[in-house]
Design a protein around this motif. Structure first.
Motif, PDB file in Angstrom:
ATOM      1  N   PHE A 196      -7.706  11.442  -3.554  1.00  0.00           N
ATOM      2  CA  PHE A 196      -7.614  10.130  -2.887  1.00  0.00           C
ATOM      3  C   PHE A 196      -6.307  10.129  -2.099  1.00  0.00           C
ATOM      4  O   PHE A 196      -5.542  11.095  -2.167  1.00  0.00           O
ATOM      5  CB  PHE A 196      -7.692   8.950  -3.869  1.00  0.00           C
ATOM      6  CG  PHE A 196      -6.745   9.024  -5.030  1.00  0.00           C
ATOM      7  CD1 PHE A 196      -5.478   8.473  -4.957  1.00  0.00           C
ATOM      8  CD2 PHE A 196      -7.125   9.623  -6.225  1.00  0.00           C
ATOM      9  CE1 PHE A 196      -4.596   8.533  -6.030  1.00  0.00           C
ATOM     10  CE2 PHE A 196      -6.260   9.681  -7.315  1.00  0.00           C
ATOM     11  CZ  PHE A 196      -4.991   9.136  -7.214  1.00  0.00           C
ATOM     12  N   GLU A 201       0.882  -1.177   0.000  1.00  0.00           N
ATOM     13  CA  GLU A 201       0.000   0.000   0.000  1.00  0.00           C
ATOM     14  C   GLU A 201       0.910   1.215   0.000  1.00  0.00           C
ATOM     15  O   GLU A 201       1.814   1.317   0.822  1.00  0.00           O
ATOM     16  CB  GLU A 201      -0.924   0.023   1.220  1.00  0.00           C
ATOM     17  CG  GLU A 201      -1.846   1.236   1.242  1.00  0.00           C
ATOM     18  CD  GLU A 201      -2.831   1.220   2.402  1.00  0.00           C
ATOM     19  OE1 GLU A 201      -3.906   0.592   2.272  1.00  0.00           O
ATOM     20  OE2 GLU A 201      -2.516   1.825   3.445  1.00  0.00           O
ATOM     21  N   THR A 206      -4.379   6.826  -1.010  1.00  0.00           N
ATOM     22  CA  THR A 206      -3.492   5.662  -1.100  1.00  0.00           C
ATOM     23  C   THR A 206      -3.800   4.859  -2.359  1.00  0.00           C
ATOM     24  O   THR A 206      -4.892   4.963  -2.933  1.00  0.00           O
ATOM     25  CB  THR A 206      -3.650   4.722   0.113  1.00  0.00           C
ATOM     26  OG1 THR A 206      -5.027   4.290   0.194  1.00  0.00           O
ATOM     27  CG2 THR A 206      -3.255   5.407   1.406  1.00  0.00           C
ATOM     28  N   LEU A 207      -2.827   4.057  -2.749  1.00  0.00           N
ATOM     29  CA  LEU A 207      -3.016   3.037  -3.778  1.00  0.00           C
ATOM     30  C   LEU A 207      -2.664   1.699  -3.151  1.00  0.00           C
ATOM     31  O   LEU A 207      -1.659   1.579  -2.431  1.00  0.00           O
ATOM     32  CB  LEU A 207      -2.128   3.305  -4.991  1.00  0.00           C
ATOM     33  CG  LEU A 207      -2.537   4.481  -5.886  1.00  0.00           C
ATOM     34  CD1 LEU A 207      -1.414   4.822  -6.849  1.00  0.00           C
ATOM     35  CD2 LEU A 207      -3.807   4.165  -6.643  1.00  0.00           C
ATOM     36  N   THR A 208      -3.489   0.685  -3.410  1.00  0.00           N
ATOM     37  CA  THR A 208      -3.308  -0.630  -2.791  1.00  0.00           C
ATOM     38  C   THR A 208      -3.043  -1.676  -3.864  1.00  0.00           C
ATOM     39  O   THR A 208      -3.763  -1.746  -4.868  1.00  0.00           O
ATOM     40  CB  THR A 208      -4.560  -1.027  -1.989  1.00  0.00           C
ATOM     41  OG1 THR A 208      -4.813  -0.026  -0.989  1.00  0.00           O
ATOM     42  CG2 THR A 208      -4.359  -2.372  -1.318  1.00  0.00           C
ATOM     43  N   LYS A 237      -0.377   8.295  -1.832  1.00  0.00           N
ATOM     44  CA  LYS A 237      -0.548   9.249  -2.938  1.00  0.00           C
ATOM     45  C   LYS A 237      -1.768  10.095  -2.599  1.00  0.00           C
ATOM     46  O   LYS A 237      -2.874   9.576  -2.491  1.00  0.00           O
ATOM     47  CB  LYS A 237      -0.738   8.539  -4.271  1.00  0.00           C
ATOM     48  CG  LYS A 237      -0.932   9.517  -5.432  1.00  0.00           C
ATOM     49  CD  LYS A 237      -0.906   8.816  -6.764  1.00  0.00           C
ATOM     50  CE  LYS A 237      -1.217   9.794  -7.889  1.00  0.00           C
ATOM     51  NZ  LYS A 237      -0.240  10.901  -7.959  1.00  0.00           N
ATOM     52  N   ASP A 238      -1.553  11.408  -2.415  1.00  0.00           N
ATOM     53  CA  ASP A 238      -2.653  12.246  -1.933  1.00  0.00           C
ATOM     54  C   ASP A 238      -2.788  13.547  -2.741  1.00  0.00           C
ATOM     55  O   ASP A 238      -2.562  14.637  -2.236  1.00  0.00           O
ATOM     56  CB  ASP A 238      -2.451  12.580  -0.450  1.00  0.00           C
ATOM     57  CG  ASP A 238      -1.161  13.357  -0.205  1.00  0.00           C
ATOM     58  OD1 ASP A 238      -0.306  13.416  -1.122  1.00  0.00           O
ATOM     59  OD2 ASP A 238      -1.013  13.928   0.896  1.00  0.00           O
ATOM     60  N   LEU A 249      -5.509   5.355 -13.824  1.00  0.00           N
ATOM     61  CA  LEU A 249      -5.984   4.521 -12.710  1.00  0.00           C
ATOM     62  C   LEU A 249      -6.652   3.248 -13.214  1.00  0.00           C
ATOM     63  O   LEU A 249      -6.520   2.186 -12.598  1.00  0.00           O
ATOM     64  CB  LEU A 249      -6.950   5.310 -11.823  1.00  0.00           C
ATOM     65  CG  LEU A 249      -6.346   6.374 -10.907  1.00  0.00           C
ATOM     66  CD1 LEU A 249      -7.425   7.032 -10.060  1.00  0.00           C
ATOM     67  CD2 LEU A 249      -5.259   5.775 -10.002  1.00  0.00           C
ATOM     68  N   THR A 291      -5.404  -0.552  -6.960  1.00  0.00           N
ATOM     69  CA  THR A 291      -6.634   0.234  -6.919  1.00  0.00           C
ATOM     70  C   THR A 291      -6.581   1.337  -5.863  1.00  0.00           C
ATOM     71  O   THR A 291      -5.699   1.357  -5.006  1.00  0.00           O
ATOM     72  CB  THR A 291      -7.841  -0.678  -6.611  1.00  0.00           C
ATOM     73  OG1 THR A 291      -7.626  -1.330  -5.345  1.00  0.00           O
ATOM     74  CG2 THR A 291      -8.029  -1.724  -7.697  1.00  0.00           C
ATOM     75  N   THR A 292      -7.551   2.228  -5.941  1.00  0.00           N
ATOM     76  CA  THR A 292      -7.696   3.297  -4.958  1.00  0.00           C
ATOM     77  C   THR A 292      -9.171   3.583  -4.762  1.00  0.00           C
ATOM     78  O   THR A 292     -10.033   3.060  -5.489  1.00  0.00           O
ATOM     79  CB  THR A 292      -6.962   4.576  -5.415  1.00  0.00           C
ATOM     80  OG1 THR A 292      -6.948   5.514  -4.325  1.00  0.00           O
ATOM     81  CG2 THR A 292      -7.662   5.218  -6.600  1.00  0.00           C
ATOM     82  N   GLU A 293      -9.470   4.424  -3.783  1.00  0.00           N
ATOM     83  CA  GLU A 293     -10.849   4.838  -3.533  1.00  0.00           C
ATOM     84  C   GLU A 293     -10.901   6.363  -3.603  1.00  0.00           C
ATOM     85  O   GLU A 293     -10.227   7.057  -2.838  1.00  0.00           O
ATOM     86  CB  GLU A 293     -11.321   4.361  -2.157  1.00  0.00           C
ATOM     87  CG  GLU A 293     -12.786   4.678  -1.873  1.00  0.00           C
ATOM     88  CD  GLU A 293     -13.272   4.057  -0.573  1.00  0.00           C
ATOM     89  OE1 GLU A 293     -14.342   4.485  -0.082  1.00  0.00           O
ATOM     90  OE2 GLU A 293     -12.579   3.158  -0.051  1.00  0.00           O
TER      91      GLU A 293
END
Length: 211
Positions: free
Chosen positions: A149, A76, A151-153, A79-80, A101, A110-112
């Protein structure tokens, strides 16, 4: 009598007609163009991330470009992306345009998207144009909008290695913001049609799987 008539006629010729006149004050109209958006009034940045640990270093100045090295399954990373509006800028509709993305999601990364940002261009997937939750008002102080967003996971079974075990090349992510004045623009749909996009100042990532 003839002499009298001639005298009257002669007096009429020499008389000056008095006409009443009056003038008003001069009315002057001065037009000043609104301040609008000064150069760099709208900026987009993100925390500086260590390329190897993938963790943000808030002690460092925020940046427009980050690199992420040696990404592994189950990671994880921070990234903001965040939009800022300078003090005394015009009230505006704010949009961000995201690419890359969906390509990462196809690999299992993925991210949210923050709930403060919603899809504006009616597309599906993570890529596309998002609008902010409300019109950004004019303010005497700088405004930091909610992050897009954070984070990226990387999924535990992310598709980041080829059949031969060699790390795949991952796509870059680009993000760009665009502000459209809200005065005299009738709503978000009208503002979206006026938004202008380019690649000059987009925030970008470079991502690479572990070798």
């Amino acid at each position: 009598m003839a002499v009298a008539v001639c005298l009257v006629f002669a007096m009429g010729i020499g008389a000056t007609l008095a006409v009443l006149t009056q003038k008003t004050a001069v009315v002057t109209n001065t037009f000043t163009v609104g301040n609008g958006f000064a150069k760099d009034a709208v900026t987009l940045d993100e925390a500086k991330v260590d390329p190897d640990t993938h963790k943000a270093d808030d002690a460092q100045p925020r940046v427009q470009t980050n690199s992420y090295h040696n990404i592994m399954q189950g990671d994880e990373f921070d990234k903001d992306p965040q939009v800022h509006v300078a003090a005394n800028s015009a009230s505006c509709y704010m949009f961000v345009n995201i690419t890359g993305l969906d390509a990462l999601a196809a690999h299992g990364i993925t991210t949210e998207i923050n709930a403060s940002w919603t899809k504006a261009d009616k597309t599906t997937g993570l890529d596309g144009i998002y609008r902010y939750k409300a019109v950004v008002p004019k303010s005497e102080t700088k405004q930091d909008l909610d992050k897009v967003f954070e984070t990226l996971t990387v999924a535990d079974k992310a598709d980041i290695y080829g059949a031969d075990g060699v790390a795949k090349t991952l796509e870059n992510v680009t993000i760009q913001a665009c502000a459209v004045q809200s005065e005299n623009v009738d709503g978000w749909d009208a503002a979206l049609k006026l938004a202008v996009w380019g690649t000059d100042s987009a925030t970008t990532d470079t991502t690479a799987a572990a070798e």
